[in-house]
Design a protein around this motif. Structure first.
Motif, PDB file in Angstrom:
ATOM      1  N   ALA A   1      -6.030  -7.674   1.567  1.00  0.00           N
ATOM      2  CA  ALA A   1      -5.099  -7.008   1.400  1.00  0.00           C
ATOM      3  C   ALA A   1      -4.972  -6.338   0.040  1.00  0.00           C
ATOM      4  CB  ALA A   1      -3.789  -7.610   1.460  1.00  0.00           C
ATOM      5  N   GLN A   2      -5.358  -7.183  -1.208  1.00  0.00           N
ATOM      6  CA  GLN A   2      -5.440  -6.504  -2.405  1.00  0.00           C
ATOM      7  C   GLN A   2      -6.349  -5.353  -2.707  1.00  0.00           C
ATOM      8  OE1 GLN A   2      -5.646  -9.722  -5.457  1.00  0.00           O
ATOM      9  NE2 GLN A   2      -5.361  -8.063  -7.221  1.00  0.00           N
ATOM     10  N   ALA A   3      -7.585  -5.524  -2.232  1.00  0.00           N
ATOM     11  CA  ALA A   3      -8.362  -4.492  -2.303  1.00  0.00           C
ATOM     12  C   ALA A   3      -8.008  -3.268  -1.585  1.00  0.00           C
ATOM     13  CB  ALA A   3      -9.700  -4.864  -1.760  1.00  0.00           C
ATOM     14  N   CYS A   4      -7.508  -3.639  -0.558  1.00  0.00           N
ATOM     15  CA  CYS A   4      -6.969  -2.435   0.321  1.00  0.00           C
ATOM     16  C   CYS A   4      -5.669  -1.641  -0.222  1.00  0.00           C
ATOM     17  CB  CYS A   4      -6.835  -2.463   1.576  1.00  0.00           C
ATOM     18  SG  CYS A   4      -7.899  -3.361   2.882  1.00  0.00           S
ATOM     19  N   GLU A   5      -4.935  -2.453  -1.012  1.00  0.00           N
ATOM     20  CA  GLU A   5      -3.795  -1.636  -1.448  1.00  0.00           C
ATOM     21  C   GLU A   5      -4.315  -0.938  -2.670  1.00  0.00           C
ATOM     22  OE1 GLU A   5       0.172  -0.833  -1.257  1.00  0.00           O
ATOM     23  OE2 GLU A   5      -1.030  -1.916   0.087  1.00  0.00           O
ATOM     24  N   ARG A   6      -5.076  -1.516  -3.435  1.00  0.00           N
ATOM     25  CA  ARG A   6      -5.806  -0.730  -4.782  1.00  0.00           C
ATOM     26  C   ARG A   6      -6.221   0.577  -4.107  1.00  0.00           C
ATOM     27  NH1 ARG A   6     -10.567  -0.149  -6.196  1.00  0.00           N
ATOM     28  NH2 ARG A   6     -11.450  -1.819  -4.994  1.00  0.00           N
ATOM     29  N   ILE A   7      -7.017   0.603  -3.153  1.00  0.00           N
ATOM     30  CA  ILE A   7      -7.659   1.981  -2.678  1.00  0.00           C
ATOM     31  C   ILE A   7      -6.555   2.858  -2.312  1.00  0.00           C
ATOM     32  CG2 ILE A   7      -9.226   2.947  -0.893  1.00  0.00           C
ATOM     33  CD1 ILE A   7     -10.768   0.050  -0.900  1.00  0.00           C
ATOM     34  N   TYR A   8      -5.658   2.304  -1.520  1.00  0.00           N
ATOM     35  CA  TYR A   8      -4.489   3.132  -1.028  1.00  0.00           C
ATOM     36  C   TYR A   8      -3.707   3.679  -2.523  1.00  0.00           C
ATOM     37  CZ  TYR A   8       0.261   4.588   0.488  1.00  0.00           C
ATOM     38  OH  TYR A   8       1.288   5.606   0.806  1.00  0.00           O
ATOM     39  N   ARG A   9      -3.475   2.848  -3.123  1.00  0.00           N
ATOM     40  CA  ARG A   9      -2.873   3.288  -4.563  1.00  0.00           C
ATOM     41  C   ARG A   9      -3.580   4.409  -5.090  1.00  0.00           C
ATOM     42  NH1 ARG A   9      -1.928  -1.532  -6.247  1.00  0.00           N
ATOM     43  NH2 ARG A   9      -3.778  -1.592  -7.643  1.00  0.00           N
ATOM     44  N   ASP A  10      -4.828   4.393  -5.249  1.00  0.00           N
ATOM     45  CA  ASP A  10      -5.796   5.291  -6.040  1.00  0.00           C
ATOM     46  C   ASP A  10      -5.684   6.560  -5.155  1.00  0.00           C
ATOM     47  OD1 ASP A  10      -6.385   3.384  -7.766  1.00  0.00           O
ATOM     48  OD2 ASP A  10      -8.307   2.925  -6.859  1.00  0.00           O
ATOM     49  N   THR A  11      -5.284   6.631  -4.103  1.00  0.00           N
ATOM     50  CA  THR A  11      -5.268   7.731  -3.271  1.00  0.00           C
ATOM     51  C   THR A  11      -4.002   8.838  -3.173  1.00  0.00           C
ATOM     52  OG1 THR A  11      -4.967   7.177  -0.998  1.00  0.00           O
ATOM     53  CG2 THR A  11      -7.250   7.017  -1.830  1.00  0.00           C
ATOM     54  N   ILE A  12      -3.051   7.963  -3.867  1.00  0.00           N
ATOM     55  CA  ILE A  12      -1.658   8.392  -3.502  1.00  0.00           C
ATOM     56  C   ILE A  12      -1.457   9.820  -4.194  1.00  0.00           C
ATOM     57  CG2 ILE A  12       0.691   8.112  -4.279  1.00  0.00           C
ATOM     58  CD1 ILE A  12       0.358   5.052  -4.144  1.00  0.00           C
ATOM     59  N   GLY A  13      -1.863  10.125  -5.470  1.00  0.00           N
ATOM     60  CA  GLY A  13      -1.630  11.346  -5.966  1.00  0.00           C
ATOM     61  C   GLY A  13      -2.563  12.440  -5.564  1.00  0.00           C
TER      62      GLY A  13
END
Length: 409
Positions: free
Chosen positions: A166-178
């Protein structure tokens, strides 16, 4: 019979939420779902309508930050948990809750309000316009191939427990938000949402599975999915049900889709929510065998027109006067001069002659760049008052990529 609207008291949450469940069919949610929504509910942002001791109306909002064209994260009220008891319809309860809610959102200084609609024709009268759409696909993976660009062969795929990854997935999602308008920043607590996996939401398929994509030992993509086995006299015809997929680069994204389409004993891959301009459409060998469908997704309304239009960027320089009608939030009604471009904008009151006339609903639909002002004008919902203004404004309001809401709320 009299009713009373008041803020939610936390001790009343269970009764309030029971009423919401009843309005949506009366099927109780799984315990993990209910606990999550209870933890995320802010009583100060929620109201109930009571008839004596009985709750007959519910509404709330979440404090979100929404990506807008240009990449800025703008405060937005995520309207949610709206219901009216079947015994109390057509008594003005919904209107009273929407009135209170938008007044509160304005007082909080949030320039936008957004929602997903259970029934699309409800919220237009409150100024919400359809701002994003979502793509659903059902790929015939027995006949469709996925092409991958250079670099895909360097990607390592491995299964991981969804909670452990989950932590790795959330980081990837966070990097795509903008990178795409319409995406939501997931603040504390919201990282639990993608991990919800009640049996009632699996459509008879397996518990959620997670595959990480790695390059040089670093997670650069992931997919969460369910496997739904099915056997016929002719052989296996299982389905892969995609929940979430994100990647840091095109080669990784393609490698994940290729993996999904090549899982043994399956003949289809289904995804309900992708952007309408998803690169997947250019990776598949036969798009006609992908069952492509499009539907409405996020509805948006400017709560403060000046602040909302000034918070986003525009594709090209723009300088025009908008004559805005907003019967439900009259503080927005009037003429607004919008001046800006790719670096940002300013929107202020003016007495100058208008270039375009439209309601706040159309402004909400066009705000994220996924619905063109020209298209709305073609439906008679935007009027050009100065020759040439419509084309220039429609171009400026656009977005290089389609806006997209990755998950509901």
């Amino acid at each position: 019979m009299t009713t009373r609207l008041r803020p939610l008291v936390r001790s009343e949450w269970d009764r309030w939420y029971d009423r919401l469940e009843l309005a949506f069919g009366g099927v109780a949610e799984a315990g993990e779902e209910r606990r999550l929504w209870q933890d995320l509910t802010d009583p100060a942002r929620s109201v109930g309508v009571w008839d004596g001791d009985e709750c007959v109306g519910t509404a709330g909002s979440f404090a979100f930050r929404l990506t807008v064209p240009g990449g800025a994260l703008v405060p937005a009220a995520g309207v949610t948990m709206v219901s009216v008891a079947a015994t109390h319809r057509r008594r003005g309860i919904l209107t009273s809750m929407m009135r209170r809610q938008l007044d509160d959102v304005r007082a909080l200084g949030e320039p936008l309000a957004v929602l997903t609609a259970s029934e699309p024709d409800i919220y237009g009268r409150f100024g919400y316009g359809t701002a994003t759409h979502q793509l659903a696909v059902e790929i015939d993976s027995s006949r469709v191939r996925v092409a991958v660009p250079p670099g895909a062969e360097d990607v390592r795929l491995r299964f991981t427990d969804p909670a452990e990854g989950a932590q790795a997935c959330e980081r990837i999602y966070r990097d795509t938000i903008g990178s795409r308008p319409g995406m939501l920043a997931r603040d504390e607590g919201w990282e639990r949402l993608p991990l919800l996996d009640p049996p009632s939401g699996r459509e008879g398929a397996s518990p959620m599975q997670c595959v990480l994509a790695e390059r040089d030992g670093e997670a650069v993509g992931y997919v969460r999915f369910h496997n739904k086995p099915h056997w016929t006299p002719e052989g296996p015809e299982g389905a892969v049900l995609v929940r979430h997929i994100d990647a840091a680069e095109p080669a990784v994204y393609a490698a994940l889709w290729r993996f999904l389409c090549e899982i043994d004993l399956t003949t289809s891959v289904r995804s309900r929510n992708r952007p309408v301009d998803d690169p997947l459409l250019h990776l598949v060998s036969d798009v006609r065998r992908c069952g492509v469908r499009v539907r409405d997704s996020l509805y948006l309304r400017p709560v403060e027109v000046g602040a909302a239009l000034g918070a986003r960027a525009y594709l090209v320089p723009v300088d025009l006067v908008l004559d805005v009608e907003d019967a439900f939030c009259p503080w927005n009604t009037g003429r607004w001069r919008l001046s800006g471009g790719p670096e940002g904008a300013v929107c202020e009151r003016t007495a100058d002659a208008p270039d375009l006339a439209l309601s706040v609903r159309e402004l909400g639909a066009a705000y994220l760049g996924g619905v063109s002002l020209a298209s709305l004008a073609g439906a008679g919902r935007v009027r050009e008052l100065r020759a040439g203004a419509l084309a220039r404004a429609s171009h400026a309001f656009g977005s290089a990529v389609a806006p997209w809401l990755p998950h509901g709320f």
